[in-house]
Design a protein around this motif. Structure first.
Motif, PDB file in Angstrom:
ATOM      1  N   ASP A 173       0.799  -1.223   0.000  1.00 18.12           N
ATOM      2  CA  ASP A 173       0.000   0.000   0.000  1.00 18.12           C
ATOM      3  C   ASP A 173       0.836   1.279   0.000  1.00 18.12           C
ATOM      4  O   ASP A 173       0.423   2.296   0.544  1.00 18.12           O
ATOM      5  CB  ASP A 173      -0.978  -0.005   1.183  1.00 18.12           C
ATOM      6  CG  ASP A 173      -1.922  -1.192   1.125  1.00 18.12           C
ATOM      7  OD1 ASP A 173      -2.741  -1.254   0.198  1.00 18.12           O
ATOM      8  OD2 ASP A 173      -1.807  -2.078   1.998  1.00 18.12           O
ATOM      9  N   ASN A 174       2.022   1.212  -0.608  1.00 14.72           N
ATOM     10  CA  ASN A 174       2.860   2.389  -0.789  1.00 14.72           C
ATOM     11  C   ASN A 174       2.618   2.922  -2.200  1.00 14.72           C
ATOM     12  O   ASN A 174       2.287   2.158  -3.102  1.00 14.72           O
ATOM     13  CB  ASN A 174       4.336   2.015  -0.626  1.00 14.72           C
ATOM     14  CG  ASN A 174       4.621   1.455   0.748  1.00 14.72           C
ATOM     15  OD1 ASN A 174       4.618   2.174   1.731  1.00 14.72           O
ATOM     16  ND2 ASN A 174       4.863   0.152   0.826  1.00 14.72           N
ATOM     17  N   THR A 175       2.813   4.218  -2.415  1.00 20.50           N
ATOM     18  CA  THR A 175       2.602   4.788  -3.740  1.00 20.50           C
ATOM     19  C   THR A 175       3.763   5.687  -4.133  1.00 20.50           C
ATOM     20  O   THR A 175       4.407   6.305  -3.288  1.00 20.50           O
ATOM     21  CB  THR A 175       1.297   5.609  -3.799  1.00 20.50           C
ATOM     22  OG1 THR A 175       1.353   6.639  -2.811  1.00 20.50           O
ATOM     23  CG2 THR A 175       0.082   4.742  -3.544  1.00 20.50           C
ATOM     24  N   ALA A 176       4.000   5.728  -5.465  1.00 23.15           N
ATOM     25  CA  ALA A 176       5.054   6.577  -6.014  1.00 23.15           C
ATOM     26  C   ALA A 176       4.849   6.735  -7.516  1.00 23.15           C
ATOM     27  O   ALA A 176       4.061   6.017  -8.124  1.00 23.15           O
ATOM     28  CB  ALA A 176       6.431   5.973  -5.750  1.00 23.15           C
ATOM     29  N   GLN A 177       5.595   7.636  -8.098  1.00 19.79           N
ATOM     30  CA  GLN A 177       5.603   7.782  -9.548  1.00 19.79           C
ATOM     31  C   GLN A 177       6.367   6.615 -10.173  1.00 19.79           C
ATOM     32  O   GLN A 177       5.930   6.027 -11.142  1.00 19.79           O
ATOM     33  CB  GLN A 177       6.253   9.114  -9.912  1.00 19.79           C
ATOM     34  CG  GLN A 177       6.096   9.507 -11.350  1.00 19.79           C
ATOM     35  CD  GLN A 177       6.610  10.920 -11.590  1.00 19.79           C
ATOM     36  OE1 GLN A 177       7.150  11.581 -10.708  1.00 19.79           O
ATOM     37  NE2 GLN A 177       6.437  11.398 -12.800  1.00 19.79           N
ATOM     38  N   ARG A 178       7.502   6.264  -9.602  1.00 16.14           N
ATOM     39  CA  ARG A 178       8.302   5.114 -10.041  1.00 16.14           C
ATOM     40  C   ARG A 178       8.665   4.280  -8.818  1.00 16.14           C
ATOM     41  O   ARG A 178       9.223   4.781  -7.859  1.00 16.14           O
ATOM     42  CB  ARG A 178       9.579   5.567 -10.733  1.00 16.14           C
ATOM     43  CG  ARG A 178       9.335   6.216 -12.052  1.00 16.14           C
ATOM     44  CD  ARG A 178      10.618   6.528 -12.742  1.00 16.14           C
ATOM     45  NE  ARG A 178      10.336   7.058 -14.069  1.00 16.14           N
ATOM     46  CZ  ARG A 178      11.263   7.422 -14.909  1.00 16.14           C
ATOM     47  NH1 ARG A 178      12.533   7.331 -14.569  1.00 16.14           N
ATOM     48  NH2 ARG A 178      10.930   7.891 -16.089  1.00 16.14           N
ATOM     49  N   GLY A 179       8.339   2.991  -8.900  1.00 10.63           N
ATOM     50  CA  GLY A 179       8.658   2.091  -7.795  1.00 10.63           C
ATOM     51  C   GLY A 179       7.746   2.281  -6.606  1.00 10.63           C
ATOM     52  O   GLY A 179       8.182   2.774  -5.560  1.00 10.63           O
ATOM     53  N   GLY A 180       6.486   1.905  -6.751  1.00 14.58           N
ATOM     54  CA  GLY A 180       5.539   2.037  -5.639  1.00 14.58           C
ATOM     55  C   GLY A 180       6.027   1.333  -4.389  1.00 14.58           C
ATOM     56  O   GLY A 180       5.969   1.870  -3.291  1.00 14.58           O
TER      57      GLY A 180
END
Length: 181
Positions: free
Chosen positions: A105-112
Motif C-alpha cells: 500500500d505504498n505509492t510513487a511515480q516510479r517504484g511504488g
C-alpha cells in the motif's frame, strides 16, 4: 531534508520493536529523502518495526539509504508515499537484506514498493510486496540489480510493469508475480 522519523549518519544502529509513522520530509524533490527513515553512509538494522504513513517529496517514503547496508527483518512498510520509491528507495551502492517483510500500500511515480538505483542491490527472502501502485513504472520494484528468493509480488497497478529491471545482468529467481494490471 532527510529522515523525518530517524536520520543516521556514519553509524551502525539497530532499531527493534518500533513504530515510525506519520513523518514527512519537504523541500526540493531532489534533496527530500526518507520520510520515515534515512540512512546516510550507515549500516542500519530494523527488526520487528512498522514504518507507516510517512511521506517525502523525493526518494523513499518509508525508508531511504545512500551508501549504506541495511538489514530489515519482519518489518511492515506500508502506506508511505514518495515521488520515487514509495516504500523503500536504495541509492548509490546501498545493499539491503530484507527477510519476512511486508511492503504494501505504498505509492510513487516510479517504484511504488521499491526504487533501486546506482549499483544498489536488495535481496528479498520470504517478502511480500503488494498493492504498491506507481503512476509511471515499476509498481512493485523499479530499478537495477535485484536478487529475489521467495518474494511474492502482486496487486501492483502501473502502466509499465510490476517489476521493471534495467542496466544489470542480475537474476530474479523464485519470485511470484500475480494479480497485477
Amino acid at each position: 531534508a532527510s529522515g523525518g522519523g530517524i536520520y543516521t549518519y556514519e553509524c551502525e544502529p539497530t532499531v527493534t520493536n518500533c513504530t515510525i509513522s506519520e513523518n514527512s520530509v519537504g523541500g526540493s524533490p531532489a534533496y527530500s529523502r526518507g520520510g520515515g527513515v534515512a540512512a546516510y553512509q550507515s549500516d542500519i538494522a530494523l527488526h520487528d518495526c512498522t514504518v507507516s504513513g510517512n511521506t517525502t517529496l523525493g526518494y523513499g517514503g518509508g525508508f531511504w539509504s545512500w551508501e549504506s547496508d541495511a538489514v530489515l527483518k519482519r518489518c511492515d512498510i506500508d502506506f508511505n508515499e514518495a515521488l520515487h520509491g514509495g516504500g523503500i528507495a536504495l541509492d548509490d551502492h546501498s545493499d539491503a537484506h530484507m527477510e519476512l517483510c511486508h511492503i504494501s500500500d505504498n505509492t510513487a511515480q516510479r517504484g511504488g514498493g521499491m526504487r533501486v538505483r546506482i549499483f544498489s542491490r536488495p535481496t528479498l527472502l520470504g517478502c511480500l510486496l503488494r498493492d504498491t501502485p506507481a503512476t509511471e513504472a515499476g509498481g512493485a520494484v523499479f530499478g537495477g540489480a535485484m536478487a529475489s528468493r521467495i518474494a511474492l509480488l502482486f496487486g501492483a497497478a502501473h502502466p509499465a510493469g510490476t517489476l521493471v529491471v534495467f542496466g544489470t545482468s542480475r537474476a530474479v529467481s523464485g519470485a511470484t508475480l500475480r494479480q497485477n494490471e
